[in-house]
Scaffold this motif. Structure first.
Motif, short mmCIF file in Angstrom:
data_model
loop_
_atom_site.label_atom_id
_atom_site.label_comp_id
_atom_site.label_asym_id
_atom_site.label_seq_id
_atom_site.Cartn_x
_atom_site.Cartn_y
_atom_site.Cartn_z
N UNK A 96 15.52 -69.20 -22.96
CA UNK A 96 14.64 -68.10 -22.55
C UNK A 96 14.36 -68.23 -21.06
N UNK A 97 15.01 -67.39 -20.28
CA UNK A 97 14.86 -67.46 -18.83
C UNK A 97 13.94 -66.34 -18.36
N UNK A 98 12.87 -66.72 -17.67
CA UNK A 98 11.88 -65.75 -17.20
C UNK A 98 12.18 -65.32 -15.77
N UNK A 99 11.72 -64.12 -15.43
CA UNK A 99 11.72 -63.68 -14.04
C UNK A 99 10.35 -63.09 -13.73
N UNK A 100 9.92 -63.22 -12.48
CA UNK A 100 8.63 -62.67 -12.08
C UNK A 100 8.77 -61.18 -11.82
N UNK A 101 7.81 -60.41 -12.31
CA UNK A 101 7.86 -58.95 -12.19
C UNK A 101 6.46 -58.43 -11.84
N UNK A 102 6.37 -57.18 -11.33
CA UNK A 102 5.05 -56.61 -11.03
C UNK A 102 4.24 -56.39 -12.30
N UNK A 103 2.94 -56.46 -12.17
CA UNK A 103 2.07 -56.25 -13.33
C UNK A 103 2.30 -54.87 -13.94
N UNK A 104 2.50 -53.84 -13.10
CA UNK A 104 2.64 -52.47 -13.60
C UNK A 104 3.76 -52.36 -14.63
N UNK A 105 4.83 -53.14 -14.45
CA UNK A 105 5.94 -53.06 -15.40
C UNK A 105 5.53 -53.59 -16.77
N UNK A 106 4.93 -54.78 -16.81
CA UNK A 106 4.57 -55.34 -18.11
C UNK A 106 3.48 -54.51 -18.78
N UNK A 107 2.58 -53.93 -18.01
CA UNK A 107 1.54 -53.07 -18.56
C UNK A 107 2.18 -51.87 -19.27
N UNK A 108 3.14 -51.24 -18.62
CA UNK A 108 3.81 -50.08 -19.22
C UNK A 108 4.64 -50.47 -20.45
N UNK A 109 5.27 -51.62 -20.40
CA UNK A 109 6.05 -52.08 -21.56
C UNK A 109 5.13 -52.27 -22.77
N UNK A 110 4.04 -52.98 -22.56
CA UNK A 110 3.13 -53.27 -23.67
C UNK A 110 2.56 -52.00 -24.26
N UNK A 111 2.08 -51.09 -23.41
CA UNK A 111 1.44 -49.89 -23.93
C UNK A 111 2.44 -48.90 -24.51
N UNK A 112 3.65 -48.84 -23.97
CA UNK A 112 4.68 -47.96 -24.55
C UNK A 112 5.05 -48.45 -25.95
#
Length: 479
Positions: A96-112
């Motif tokens: 499981x390889x992580x990458x750093x991303x903007x908060x706005x992206x993960x917020x939209x993923x979770x709520x979508x």
């Protein structure tokens, strides 16, 4: 006489309450997601906020974009920053390889994912609802909207069993998709990979084989029938089951219930059902408190020093009521321990409501005058009004629940569900969509006991049977 309350001690917030009440005051430090999230449609998300001390609190979210939404969630509270870094780096060892991303992206993923799953009746993980959702920024226009593709290639739900769900849960998911999306409007991929090492392999394969052949074949056979064919089979099975001289097999009973539910889905408005389901989750989806965590609304006016004994005596009385025995000795002992508190009166009323309705009504008027703000008495008041002919809807219960100031226990949740369903199935104009939506909600409630679940589903199936017979009888009269 009611005992005086001891002086309140100032206490530090628990990690859970800190996350709920104060975490949004912490700045977001970093956010991470697995590199292959778009291809896999399974997102492992970590959101990190930084304390003034330099420590961090992180919340993780396991998100299924293709079907189920928020499958899991958790947190690590007020830990050294390097500990969180080590956790992220350790993911590589597990592929499981992580990458750093903007908060706005993960917020939209979770709520979508959350909204998509809710359209098909799937509830987010309970820790997301009760704790980790509060760690995210509020979902307002301040967060730039990004399009996140959900579902399979055609936009329909795609359920992939990777071994995360038990065989029983797999059956439940497929049945729910068949009901909410409709036969042919979803896809599924079933695997035996990633089987839990502690799972008994023979038992798992046996359950899987049953699902893959008998279970799905049965589902597809029922859904291939016309409404008239279903009606004919259903009426025949109900007639057999109601004949005291005929011993219906378990298979026949199961078939009768499933065909009845299938007919109800055909007669329901699916758009209405989805709207009702969202409303029911809004009413009933709240965190429940442990019995010994005071204050809670079940043990109003009971003190910390009394709660353990009160809990034991409460369940002793409940067990006696369930088994048809008189609970008065346990109730009297509870009164000795706690004084004149609402739950003492409630236990008596609970017994009389099952055994002597006249005595219940007389005793209830006395108790309600003493404790008009007690949650369970408010619900009993609605039931009493309903039994006396006053038309009610769940909006009244919704108002009561949303204005409840103390956390409620699982017992109260189960009590609310049973009495809400009683009101729902006895309103003047019950409809298939609302009854089915309520059933879908309780199918996804992990908190309620199996006995209560069976009691609720039995009430639902009886009502659906009555409504199906009425529908076809009215249809015949109109021809």
């Amino acid at each position: 006489m009611k005992k005086n309350k001891p002086a309140q001690k100032q206490q530090l917030l628990s990690p859970e309450n800190y996350i709920r009440q104060k975490s949004r005051n912490l700045p977001i430090d970093r956010c991470y997601i697995n590199r292959d999230w778009k291809k896999a449609q399974i997102c492992n998300i970590i959101v990190i906020r930084k304390h003034a001390s330099g420590n961090v609190t992180s919340c993780n979210y396991l998100v299924d974009l293709a079907c189920l939404g928020i499958k899991d969630s958790g947190y690590k509270f007020n830990r050294p920053a390097d500990e969180t870094d080590n956790m992220i780096n350790a993911g590589k060892d597990d592929g499981l390889e992580f990458k750093e991303v903007p908060y706005e992206l993960v917020h939209n993923i979770i709520h979508s994912a959350l909204e998509y799953a809710e359209d098909y009746g799937f509830k987010p993980h309970k820790d997301f609802t009760s704790i980790t959702s509060y760690f995210l920024e509020e979902d307002t226009d301040d967060i730039p909207l990004q399009h996140i593709a959900c579902g399979g290639n055609d936009g329909n739900p795609l359920y992939v069993n990777t071994g995360f769900e038990s065989p029983a849960r797999v059956k439940q998911i497929l049945a729910q998709l068949d009901q909410t999306a409709g036969n042919g409007n979803y896809h599924y991929i079933l695997h035996l990979n990633d089987m839990d090492e502690d799972e008994d392999e023979d038992e798992f394969e046996e359950s899987y084989a049953e699902l893959d052949t008998d279970g799905k074949a049965f589902l597809e056979e029922i859904n291939s029938l016309t409404i008239e064919e279903k009606k004919k089979q259903y009426f025949e099975l109900v007639s057999k089951n109601n004949n005291p001289r005929y011993n219906s097999s378990e298979t026949e009973v199961h078939r009768m219930l499933f065909i009845g539910r299938s007919i109800a889905y055909e007669l329901a408005d699916i758009a209405d059902m989805k709207n009702h389901l969202k409303r029911f989750w809004r009413i009933f989806d709240f965190e429940t408190a442990d019995y010994e965590e005071l204050p809670n609304s079940l043990f109003t006016d009971i003190h910390d020093s009394e709660v353990e004994t009160a809990t034991d005596l409460f369940f002793e009385a409940i067990d006696k009521i369930y088994s048809g025995k008189n609970p008065q000795k346990a109730i009297a002992e509870l009164y000795k321990q706690t004084g004149d508190v609402p739950v003492v009166d409630f236990l008596g009323l609970y017994y009389w409501h099952k055994n002597d309705k006249k005595k219940f009504r007389r005793k209830f008027e006395e108790s309600y005058r003493k404790f008009p703000d007690y949650l369970l008495f408010k619900i009993y008041e609605l039931v009493s009004l309903h039994e006396n002919g006053k038309p009610l809807d769940l909006e009244v219960i919704e108002h009561i629940i949303l204005n409840e100031k103390k956390p409620i226990t699982v017992f109260e949740l189960e009590f609310l569900l049973i009495n809400s369903l009683f009101i729902l199935i006895n309103i003047n104009t019950p409809d298939f969509a609302r009854i089915i939506a309520f059933e879908n909600m309780i199918m996804n409630m992990d908190e309620i006991s199996e006995d209560i679940y069976l009691q609720l589903t039995s009430m639902i199936h009886s009502k659906l049977m009555s409504m199906i017979f009425t529908h076809f009888d009215d249809l015949g009269k109109s021809k």
